[in-house]
Design a protein around this motif. Structure first.
Motif, PDB file in Angstrom:
ATOM      1  N   LEU A 286       0.830  -1.206   0.000  1.00 14.48           N
ATOM      2  CA  LEU A 286       0.000   0.000   0.000  1.00 14.48           C
ATOM      3  C   LEU A 286       0.860   1.250   0.000  1.00 14.48           C
ATOM      4  CD1 LEU A 286      -2.801   1.237   0.082  1.00 14.48           C
ATOM      5  CD2 LEU A 286      -2.753   1.046   2.575  1.00 14.48           C
TER       6      LEU A 286
ATOM      7  N   ARG B 224      -6.954   0.090  -8.144  1.00 14.63           N
ATOM      8  CA  ARG B 224      -7.823  -0.392  -7.063  1.00 14.63           C
ATOM      9  C   ARG B 224      -7.966   0.697  -5.994  1.00 14.63           C
ATOM     10  NH1 ARG B 224      -9.445  -5.085  -9.665  1.00 14.63           N
ATOM     11  NH2 ARG B 224      -7.631  -5.801 -10.829  1.00 14.63           N
ATOM     12  N   THR B 225      -9.109   0.695  -5.319  1.00 15.13           N
ATOM     13  CA  THR B 225      -9.242   1.594  -4.173  1.00 15.13           C
ATOM     14  C   THR B 225      -8.511   0.973  -2.987  1.00 15.13           C
ATOM     15  OG1 THR B 225     -11.248   0.535  -3.320  1.00 15.13           O
ATOM     16  CG2 THR B 225     -11.543   2.267  -4.980  1.00 15.13           C
ATOM     17  N   VAL B 226      -8.256   1.798  -1.953  1.00 13.16           N
ATOM     18  CA  VAL B 226      -7.572   1.292  -0.763  1.00 13.16           C
ATOM     19  C   VAL B 226      -8.413   0.195  -0.110  1.00 13.16           C
ATOM     20  CG1 VAL B 226      -6.768   1.889   1.558  1.00 13.16           C
ATOM     21  CG2 VAL B 226      -6.309   3.429  -0.357  1.00 13.16           C
ATOM     22  N   ARG B 227      -9.740   0.377  -0.095  1.00 10.70           N
ATOM     23  CA  ARG B 227     -10.615  -0.632   0.514  1.00 10.70           C
ATOM     24  C   ARG B 227     -10.547  -1.949  -0.259  1.00 10.70           C
ATOM     25  NH1 ARG B 227     -14.829   2.079   0.402  1.00 10.70           N
ATOM     26  NH2 ARG B 227     -14.894   2.814   2.555  1.00 10.70           N
ATOM     27  N   GLU B 228     -10.673  -1.872  -1.573  1.00 12.61           N
ATOM     28  CA  GLU B 228     -10.563  -3.085  -2.402  1.00 12.61           C
ATOM     29  C   GLU B 228      -9.217  -3.764  -2.175  1.00 12.61           C
ATOM     30  OE1 GLU B 228     -13.137  -1.833  -6.404  1.00 12.61           O
ATOM     31  OE2 GLU B 228     -10.976  -1.510  -6.304  1.00 12.61           O
TER      32      GLU B 228
ATOM     33  N   LEU C  10      -7.104  -3.613   0.455  1.00  7.79           N
ATOM     34  CA  LEU C  10      -6.906  -4.238   1.760  1.00  7.79           C
ATOM     35  C   LEU C  10      -7.737  -5.506   1.921  1.00  7.79           C
ATOM     36  CD1 LEU C  10      -6.689  -1.114   4.098  1.00  7.79           C
ATOM     37  CD2 LEU C  10      -4.854  -2.651   3.410  1.00  7.79           C
ATOM     38  N   VAL C  11      -8.972  -5.478   1.422  1.00  7.26           N
ATOM     39  CA  VAL C  11      -9.814  -6.684   1.495  1.00  7.26           C
ATOM     40  C   VAL C  11      -9.174  -7.813   0.694  1.00  7.26           C
ATOM     41  CG1 VAL C  11     -12.015  -7.691   0.782  1.00  7.26           C
ATOM     42  CG2 VAL C  11     -11.980  -5.500   1.967  1.00  7.26           C
ATOM     43  N   SER C  12      -8.714  -7.471  -0.502  1.00  7.06           N
ATOM     44  CA  SER C  12      -8.155  -8.499  -1.390  1.00  7.06           C
ATOM     45  C   SER C  12      -6.811  -9.016  -0.894  1.00  7.06           C
ATOM     46  CB  SER C  12      -8.000  -7.938  -2.811  1.00  7.06           C
ATOM     47  OG  SER C  12      -9.251  -7.560  -3.326  1.00  7.06           O
TER      48      SER C  12
END
Length: 416
Positions: free
Chosen positions: A75, A259-263, A265-267
């Motif tokens: 990240l 990708r977004t930060v949320r996508e 981290l989930v992935s």
């Protein structure tokens, strides 16, 4: 699918193949025989309690923790490279702290440490893969069990990796990663189908619960008579993950643009962790069931590089599944080598992602040569020692990077 395949193949494919049977069985035996943390679940002489502890300890090493380490590096690299316009290199992460000094000697030191950590972390994985592939070839086809076999394997697989590097990320690495994920999924679901299916299905959720319950005790390295768990297992794994983090983190960042930060981290954290838990539950749980319920001691007594094949031997179509396992180890070897070469090449080229192909080929050859040298110099012990030696100094860099990424995210424009 291509993105997830590359992410997972780069992350820990070889490790899951090598330790998927060995680690749960080893922890089971330790706790069942009265290891220092056996009282946690009344595990001494109690198969159910020992298995609960064994799987909790395995998930402790292969679940959220390594992927959290990877996520920090990936990240931060993605943020400072794609959002801030800095080169895709470890030194860029420290721009909020060092400013223009990242282009001087402090930045050089950071990148050099990242290169060494990546080289020896990769060499550890390649050495483990070669050891297991050689053992599988000996077991299945009667190939000579010698250093020459492993050296020839490393040379041959490195040549395949070079071909993949020349083909590029989209045609080479992504294609191999997709093939690997398909083969791994086929092997996984086959073992689930023909193994102790109900035990695996229920064990998956029970193991996650046991991990949560025993996490504080597993995280405490003090107060045990037997320090092997914290010093022999956990310290090695943490150092291995940390030494891998510049390689895996940069590779994940490179293939995650858009990708977004949320996508992200989930992935990067939840999906691979879930797959790792299912893999360990399936292979480790099946091996423990074979030993406890069926009395098959060979699966416990075999060498670490052979235990997977002995476990598969007790199931139908063992010749086919063992061959698939060897292919999986080899292709994981190739994807680790070529993606690692891309990353080291990017660091040494100052963050460029389109450095000359001969430069990438050079690093692939160096990785294979280091793996051969460590195997000949001391085998598995030498591989583990180098991972710990290079992982420790890079730990300090990662801790500072945690602060840098917070500063970087706070400087992002606020959404209206």
């Amino acid at each position: 699918m291509g993105w997830f395949s590359m992410l997972f193949a780069a992350g820990m494919g070889i490790g899951l193949m090598f330790f998927g049977v060995n680690e749960p069985l080893t922890h089971f035996g330790t706790s069942f025989d009265g290891g220092s943390w056996a009282p946690l679940a009344g595990a001494e002489g109690n198969a159910a309690g020992a298995e609960a502890l064994a799987m909790a300890a395995t998930i402790f090493h292969w679940g959220l923790h390594p992927w959290a380490i990877y996520a920090v590096v990936a990240l931060s690299l993605a943020l400072f490279s794609f959002n801030k316009g800095l080169p895709l290199s470890m030194r860029s992460v420290f721009y909020p702290l060092l400013g223009e000094r990242v282009w001087g000697w402090p930045g050089h030191v950071i990148d050099i440490l990242a290169v060494f950590a990546t080289l020896f972390g990769l060499a550890t994985s390649l050495g483990l893969g070669a050891t297991q592939a050689a053992a599988g070839l000996t077991y299945l086809f009667g190939a000579p069990e010698s250093d020459i076999t492993m050296i020839l394997l490393i040379i041959g697989i490195t040549m395949i990796a070079i071909g993949s590097i020349v083909a590029g990320v989209d045609k080479g690495v992504q294609l191999l990663s997709k093939i690997n994920i398909i083969l791994a999924a086929m092997l996984l679901f086959f073992v689930i189908a023909v193994g102790p299916t109900l035990m695996i299905a229920t064990g998956f959720f029970e193991n996650i619960w046991n991990y949560a319950v025993h996490l504080p005790a597993l995280s405490n390295p003090f107060g045990r008579e037997d320090a092997n768990f914290s010093q022999g297992w956990t310290a090695f794994y943490w150092a291995w993950w940390i030494s891998w983090s510049p390689y895996v983190g940069m590779f994940i960042a490179r293939v995650s643009r858009g990708r977004t930060v949320r996508e992200f981290l989930v992935s990067v954290m939840l999906v691979p962790s879930t797959v790792s838990i299912l893999w360990m539950t399936t292979f480790g749980g099946t091996a423990i069931d074979q030993y406890v319920s069926q009395g098959i001691e060979a699966v416990r007594d075999a060498g670490v590089d052979l235990q997977l094949f002995i476990m598969l031997e007790q199931l139908p179509l063992s010749q086919i599944t063992s061959f698939v396992a060897i292919v999986l180890v080899i292709v994981f070897f190739v994807t680790s080598s070529d993606s690692g070469s891309l990353v080291i090449d990017s660091i040494t080229a100052g963050g460029k992602v389109d450095a000359p192909t001969p430069q990438r080929v050079f690093w692939a050859i160096i990785e294979g040569a280091i793996a051969i040298a460590l195997l000949l110099g001391g085998g598995l012990t030498a591989l583990q020692t180098m991972a710990v030696s290079t992982g420790f100094p890079f730990t300090i860099i990662l801790l500072v990077a945690c602060y840098a990424i917070i500063k970087g995210l706070m400087s992002e424009p606020k959404a209206v």
